[in-house]
Design a protein around this motif. Structure first.
Motif, short mmCIF file in Angstrom:
data_model
loop_
_atom_site.label_atom_id
_atom_site.label_comp_id
_atom_site.label_asym_id
_atom_site.label_seq_id
_atom_site.Cartn_x
_atom_site.Cartn_y
_atom_site.Cartn_z
N GLU A 220 1.29 1.76 22.08
CA GLU A 220 0.76 0.06 22.78
C GLU A 220 1.41 -0.90 21.34
O GLU A 220 2.23 -1.10 20.48
CB GLU A 220 -0.36 1.03 21.97
N LEU A 221 1.70 -2.14 22.25
CA LEU A 221 2.30 -3.36 21.04
C LEU A 221 1.29 -3.86 20.40
O LEU A 221 -0.47 -3.98 21.23
CB LEU A 221 2.31 -4.36 22.06
N ILE A 222 1.54 -4.05 18.84
CA ILE A 222 0.21 -4.28 18.89
C ILE A 222 0.56 -5.20 17.07
O ILE A 222 1.71 -5.78 17.10
CB ILE A 222 -0.42 -3.48 17.31
N PRO A 223 -0.51 -7.01 17.20
CA PRO A 223 0.32 -7.81 16.75
C PRO A 223 0.92 -7.44 15.38
O PRO A 223 -0.01 -6.67 14.70
CB PRO A 223 -0.90 -8.46 16.39
N SER A 224 2.14 -8.22 14.84
CA SER A 224 2.59 -7.60 13.58
C SER A 224 1.56 -7.89 12.51
O SER A 224 1.15 -7.43 11.39
CB SER A 224 4.08 -8.09 13.13
N GLU A 225 0.61 -9.05 12.71
CA GLU A 225 -0.36 -9.59 11.91
C GLU A 225 -1.52 -9.01 11.30
O GLU A 225 -1.88 -8.57 10.70
CB GLU A 225 -0.94 -11.01 12.20
N VAL A 226 -1.81 -8.21 12.84
CA VAL A 226 -3.37 -7.39 13.08
C VAL A 226 -2.43 -5.54 11.76
O VAL A 226 -3.43 -5.45 10.84
CB VAL A 226 -3.70 -6.73 13.95
N LEU A 227 -0.70 -5.11 12.71
CA LEU A 227 -1.05 -4.11 11.93
C LEU A 227 -0.72 -4.22 10.43
O LEU A 227 -0.60 -3.67 9.79
CB LEU A 227 0.05 -3.55 13.26
N SER A 228 0.44 -5.17 10.41
CA SER A 228 -0.26 -5.68 8.89
C SER A 228 -1.04 -5.46 7.66
O SER A 228 -0.79 -4.65 6.37
CB SER A 228 0.70 -6.66 8.74
N LYS A 229 -2.23 -5.72 8.30
CA LYS A 229 -3.41 -5.88 7.20
C LYS A 229 -3.77 -4.22 7.39
O LYS A 229 -4.24 -3.72 5.79
CB LYS A 229 -3.69 -7.02 7.84
N LYS A 230 -3.68 -3.28 7.93
CA LYS A 230 -4.26 -2.37 8.48
C LYS A 230 -2.95 -0.90 7.94
O LYS A 230 -3.65 -0.54 7.36
CB LYS A 230 -4.99 -1.99 9.35
N TYR A 231 -2.11 -1.00 8.80
CA TYR A 231 -1.08 -0.04 7.90
C TYR A 231 0.20 -0.48 7.72
O TYR A 231 1.42 -1.25 8.48
CB TYR A 231 -0.82 0.88 9.20
N PRO A 232 0.18 -1.08 6.26
CA PRO A 232 1.11 -2.04 5.64
C PRO A 232 2.33 -1.01 5.17
O PRO A 232 3.83 -0.80 5.88
CB PRO A 232 1.12 -2.65 4.80
N GLN A 233 1.84 0.04 5.54
CA GLN A 233 3.31 0.76 4.86
C GLN A 233 3.99 1.51 6.15
O GLN A 233 5.57 1.43 6.08
CB GLN A 233 2.66 2.22 4.17
N VAL A 234 3.57 1.57 7.29
CA VAL A 234 4.33 1.57 8.46
C VAL A 234 4.88 0.30 8.78
O VAL A 234 6.29 0.88 8.71
CB VAL A 234 3.10 1.88 9.71
N VAL A 235 4.11 -0.52 8.61
CA VAL A 235 5.47 -1.64 8.72
C VAL A 235 6.79 -1.59 7.94
O VAL A 235 7.28 -1.61 8.39
CB VAL A 235 4.51 -3.40 9.07
N ILE A 236 6.26 -1.40 6.84
CA ILE A 236 7.44 -1.62 5.61
C ILE A 236 8.71 -0.51 6.05
O ILE A 236 9.47 -0.53 6.06
CB ILE A 236 6.65 -1.10 4.63
N ASP A 237 8.18 1.06 6.18
CA ASP A 237 8.72 1.99 6.45
C ASP A 237 10.23 1.49 8.43
O ASP A 237 10.87 1.74 8.12
CB ASP A 237 7.80 3.00 7.04
N PHE A 238 9.19 1.20 8.61
CA PHE A 238 9.79 0.12 9.72
C PHE A 238 11.45 -0.30 9.63
O PHE A 238 11.93 -0.67 9.88
CB PHE A 238 9.32 -0.78 10.91
#
Length: 77
Positions: free
Chosen positions: A42-60
């Motif tokens: 699924e496509l999730i806005p970065s703003e939403v994903l970054s707040k709830k799961y920041p480590q997933v965004v950092i890992d990417f």
């Protein structure tokens, strides 16, 4: 916000990883693979994903950003 619909995050799904990224109308969207393989990516806005799961965004970004070494001949001013 661009997407007003319910997402997997709203349903309590846990992201395994980001498998892609895109931009739509100035909004960065992450293509998320969920931990449960039976769930649709699924496509999730970065703003939403970054707040709830920041480590997933950092890992990417750590996997996909490539640093380039500057030549010693280049002068930074």
């Amino acid at each position: 916000m661009l997407f007003q619909q319910t997402t997997g995050l709203d349903k309590g799904w846990i992201p395994q990883e980001i498998i892609g990224i895109t931009e739509y109308n100035g909004v960065i969207l992450h293509y998320v693979k969920w931990c449960n393989p039976s769930l649709q990516n699924e496509l999730i806005p970065s703003e939403v994903l970054s707040k709830k799961y920041p480590q997933v965004v950092i890992d990417f970004y750590q996997k996909h950003i490539e640093f380039v070494r500057l030549s010693s001949e280049i002068s930074l001013k």
